[in-house]
Design a protein around this motif. Structure first.
Motif, mmCIF file in Angstrom:
data_model
loop_
_atom_site.group_PDB
_atom_site.id
_atom_site.type_symbol
_atom_site.label_atom_id
_atom_site.label_comp_id
_atom_site.label_asym_id
_atom_site.label_seq_id
_atom_site.Cartn_x
_atom_site.Cartn_y
_atom_site.Cartn_z
ATOM 1 N N UNK A 1 0.850 -1.208 0.000
ATOM 2 C CA UNK A 1 0.000 0.000 0.000
ATOM 3 C C UNK A 1 0.879 1.248 0.000
ATOM 4 N N UNK A 2 0.621 2.143 -0.905
ATOM 5 C CA UNK A 2 1.419 3.370 -0.960
ATOM 6 C C UNK A 2 0.796 4.447 -0.056
ATOM 7 N N UNK A 3 1.613 5.424 0.234
ATOM 8 C CA UNK A 3 1.135 6.524 1.077
ATOM 9 C C UNK A 3 -0.113 7.172 0.465
ATOM 10 N N UNK A 4 -0.190 7.161 -0.868
ATOM 11 C CA UNK A 4 -1.336 7.776 -1.541
ATOM 12 C C UNK A 4 -2.606 6.928 -1.434
ATOM 13 N N UNK A 5 -2.470 5.710 -0.898
ATOM 14 C CA UNK A 5 -3.651 4.863 -0.718
ATOM 15 C C UNK A 5 -4.294 5.033 0.645
ATOM 16 N N UNK A 6 -3.752 5.928 1.471
ATOM 17 C CA UNK A 6 -4.408 6.213 2.743
ATOM 18 C C UNK A 6 -5.751 6.890 2.462
ATOM 19 N N UNK A 7 -6.636 6.864 3.456
ATOM 20 C CA UNK A 7 -7.892 7.604 3.301
ATOM 21 C C UNK A 7 -7.683 9.083 3.568
ATOM 22 N N UNK A 8 -6.792 9.380 4.534
ATOM 23 C CA UNK A 8 -6.577 10.778 4.922
ATOM 24 C C UNK A 8 -5.086 11.045 5.073
ATOM 25 N N UNK A 9 -4.608 12.118 4.471
ATOM 26 C CA UNK A 9 -3.256 12.601 4.768
ATOM 27 C C UNK A 9 -3.406 13.984 5.390
ATOM 28 N N UNK A 10 -2.833 14.135 6.587
ATOM 29 C CA UNK A 10 -2.936 15.408 7.295
ATOM 30 C C UNK A 10 -1.607 16.142 7.149
ATOM 31 N N UNK A 11 -1.639 17.300 6.522
ATOM 32 C CA UNK A 11 -0.423 18.045 6.214
ATOM 33 C C UNK A 11 -0.273 19.180 7.215
ATOM 34 N N UNK A 12 0.808 19.138 8.002
ATOM 35 C CA UNK A 12 1.028 20.236 8.945
ATOM 36 C C UNK A 12 2.511 20.614 8.958
ATOM 37 N N UNK A 13 2.844 21.641 9.696
ATOM 38 C CA UNK A 13 4.206 22.170 9.727
ATOM 39 C C UNK A 13 4.169 23.612 10.169
ATOM 40 N N UNK A 14 5.351 24.182 10.348
ATOM 41 C CA UNK A 14 5.441 25.569 10.817
ATOM 42 C C UNK A 14 4.747 26.522 9.829
ATOM 43 N N UNK A 15 4.292 27.639 10.311
ATOM 44 C CA UNK A 15 3.638 28.635 9.460
ATOM 45 C C UNK A 15 4.526 29.032 8.287
ATOM 46 N N UNK A 16 3.943 29.074 7.104
ATOM 47 C CA UNK A 16 4.630 29.607 5.937
ATOM 48 C C UNK A 16 5.637 28.698 5.249
ATOM 49 N N UNK A 17 5.763 27.448 5.707
ATOM 50 C CA UNK A 17 6.786 26.581 5.093
ATOM 51 C C UNK A 17 6.334 25.991 3.757
ATOM 52 N N UNK A 18 5.029 26.045 3.502
ATOM 53 C CA UNK A 18 4.532 25.495 2.235
ATOM 54 C C UNK A 18 3.521 24.380 2.414
ATOM 55 N N UNK A 19 2.791 24.395 3.541
ATOM 56 C CA UNK A 19 1.788 23.349 3.785
ATOM 57 C C UNK A 19 0.729 23.337 2.684
ATOM 58 N N UNK A 20 0.236 24.529 2.356
ATOM 59 C CA UNK A 20 -0.827 24.602 1.355
ATOM 60 C C UNK A 20 -0.304 24.140 -0.009
ATOM 61 N N UNK A 21 0.902 24.572 -0.343
ATOM 62 C CA UNK A 21 1.504 24.161 -1.621
ATOM 63 C C UNK A 21 1.667 22.644 -1.665
ATOM 64 N N UNK A 22 2.140 22.062 -0.567
ATOM 65 C CA UNK A 22 2.382 20.618 -0.524
ATOM 66 C C UNK A 22 1.054 19.850 -0.535
ATOM 67 N N UNK A 23 0.080 20.331 0.237
ATOM 68 C CA UNK A 23 -1.229 19.660 0.238
ATOM 69 C C UNK A 23 -1.814 19.664 -1.170
ATOM 70 N N UNK A 24 -1.709 20.797 -1.848
ATOM 71 C CA UNK A 24 -2.234 20.888 -3.218
ATOM 72 C C UNK A 24 -1.471 19.934 -4.137
ATOM 73 N N UNK A 25 -0.146 19.851 -3.957
ATOM 74 C CA UNK A 25 0.665 18.962 -4.808
ATOM 75 C C UNK A 25 0.306 17.495 -4.561
ATOM 76 N N UNK A 26 0.054 17.142 -3.292
ATOM 77 C CA UNK A 26 -0.348 15.760 -2.992
ATOM 78 C C UNK A 26 -1.692 15.468 -3.675
ATOM 79 N N UNK A 27 -2.628 16.404 -3.526
ATOM 80 C CA UNK A 27 -3.944 16.221 -4.136
ATOM 81 C C UNK A 27 -3.832 16.052 -5.642
ATOM 82 N N UNK A 28 -2.998 16.875 -6.266
ATOM 83 C CA UNK A 28 -2.845 16.819 -7.720
ATOM 84 C C UNK A 28 -2.178 15.516 -8.146
ATOM 85 N N UNK A 29 -1.146 15.108 -7.402
ATOM 86 C CA UNK A 29 -0.454 13.857 -7.744
ATOM 87 C C UNK A 29 -1.425 12.674 -7.631
ATOM 88 N N UNK A 30 -2.250 12.690 -6.574
ATOM 89 C CA UNK A 30 -3.231 11.603 -6.400
ATOM 90 C C UNK A 30 -4.228 11.622 -7.559
#
Ligand SMILES: Nc1ncnc2c1ncn2[C@@H]1O[C@H](COP(=O)(O)OP(=O)(O)OP(=O)(O)O)[C@@H](O)[C@H]1O
Ligand SMILES: [Mg+2]
Length: 311
Positions: A1-30
């Motif tokens: 099972x790949x990480x992309x086969x999870x039901x939920x991926x919760x993206x967090x991190x320090x303010x401004x590091x790129x959480x939104x960018x990374x969450x969007x990239x994960x969504x797009x890759x999926x």
């Protein structure tokens, strides 16, 4: 099972590091891989839709199509809480009490974290949704969670409520939510950082704080790394080079400054590697003004194959 086969991926991190960018990239890759992805943003102002060129997606609570196979949804915690309480209290014929905003204030003050609980409850509910054929409605739900402080509060809440509400509906719901968050087969925590001193320190601190919650991140995403332009013998050449003319000198200064920053990043990557054996996915610094679909695509092209490989 790949990480992309999870039901939920919760993206967090320090303010401004790129959480939104990374969450969007994960969504797009999926979405590219054919999975039906839902990008959930927890915020009072929606940003994600803008990355995909959608202007109409800002209304909280409404799903909006962002891309083939990719839908966006903004959850506004206060609104989610009001909806929940109105529903719950209607059942007990107490809804009219809500009209008195003081009563509402007492309630939320008496139970801090209720907002977070209800927000996660909505996400849990999304994982339970089925189509008419009985299939899961959402393949992968990517949660663009608040920055670490609030993000940790979000993750801590269901367990806290198990103790506050010892029986009844809130207890049962908290249990279901806590189980979802802690279940590594269904949920993955993605920690985003930059290769800079403060974000790396906060990342290591977050890893420590997750442990007593019985939670563990699945992957570290190190965002915005500079390319390695000068290597090997060229480094020494650059150090000792005495160029003729002002342009040459300016170019050498720029190259040295790039090298210094790249070396700083390499040092921080080393600090991460020494402190944790978590798998690491490294994303490039995007030399472009603002983030748009092209930029998110660039990140998704790197992140997708890496996530696909991770268990
Ligand atoms: N790989 C990258 N290269 C260059 N710039 C980037 C990269 N990733 C994100 N950015 C930029 O960094 C800024 C912060 O990114 P983003 O909004 O994704 O961070 P965030 O962690 O979601 O922030 P917040 O804590 O405010 O929600 C934005 O201006 C974004 O365009
Ligand atoms: Mg953000």
């Amino acid at each position: 099972m790949s990480l992309l086969d999870r039901q939920v991926l919760i993206v967090t991190g320090k303010g401004g590091v790129g959480k939104t960018a990374v969450a969007a990239a994960i969504g797009l890759a999926a979405a590219w891989s054919g999975r039906r992805a839902l990008l959930v943003e927890i915020a009072s102002e929606a940003h994600v839709a803008g990355l995909f060129g959608e202007s109409g997606g800002a209304e909280p609570g409404k799903e909006v199509a962002l891309h083939p196979n990719l839908t966006g949804l903004a959850i506004e915690p206060q609104q989610a809480l009001e909806e929940y309480l109105t529903l719950a209290l209607r059942v007990r014929a107490l809804a009219e009490r809500l009209a008195d905003s003081r009563a509402f204030g007492y309630l939320t003050a008496a139970a801090p974290g209720l907002r977070e609980l209800v927000t996660l409850g909505k996400i849990w509910h999304l994982t339970e949704q089925r189509t008419r054929d009985g299939e899961r409605r959402h393949g992968l739900i990517v949660v663009d969670a608040p920055a670490t402080g609030h993000g940790l509060a979000l993750l801590r809440t269901p367990r806290a409520f198990l103790e506050i509400a010892r029986a009844g509906r809130v207890h049962e719901e908290s249990r279901a939510i806590a189980e979802l968050v802690a279940d590594q087969a269904r949920t993955g925590i993605v920690l985003v950082t930059r290769a800079e001193e403060m974000p790396v320190s906060e990342t290591l601190d977050t890893l420590e704080r997750l442990r007593p919650l019985g939670l563990e991140a699945r992957v570290l995403v190190v965002n915005a790394l500079y390319p390695e332009l000068v290597t090997g013998a060229d480094r020494e050449t650059l150090r000792t080079l005495v160029p003729a003319g002002e342009t040459g000198q300016a170019a050498v200064r720029a190259a040295r400054s790039h090298l210094a920053r790249r070396d700083d990043q390499a040092g921080e990557l080393g600090r991460l590697a020494a402190a944790t054996s978590l798998p690491r996915v490294e994303l490039p610094f995007l030399f472009r003004a603002g983030l748009d679909l092209d930029g998110v695509s660039e990140l998704a092209a790197v992140l997708g194959p890496a996530f696909e490989e991770l268990p």
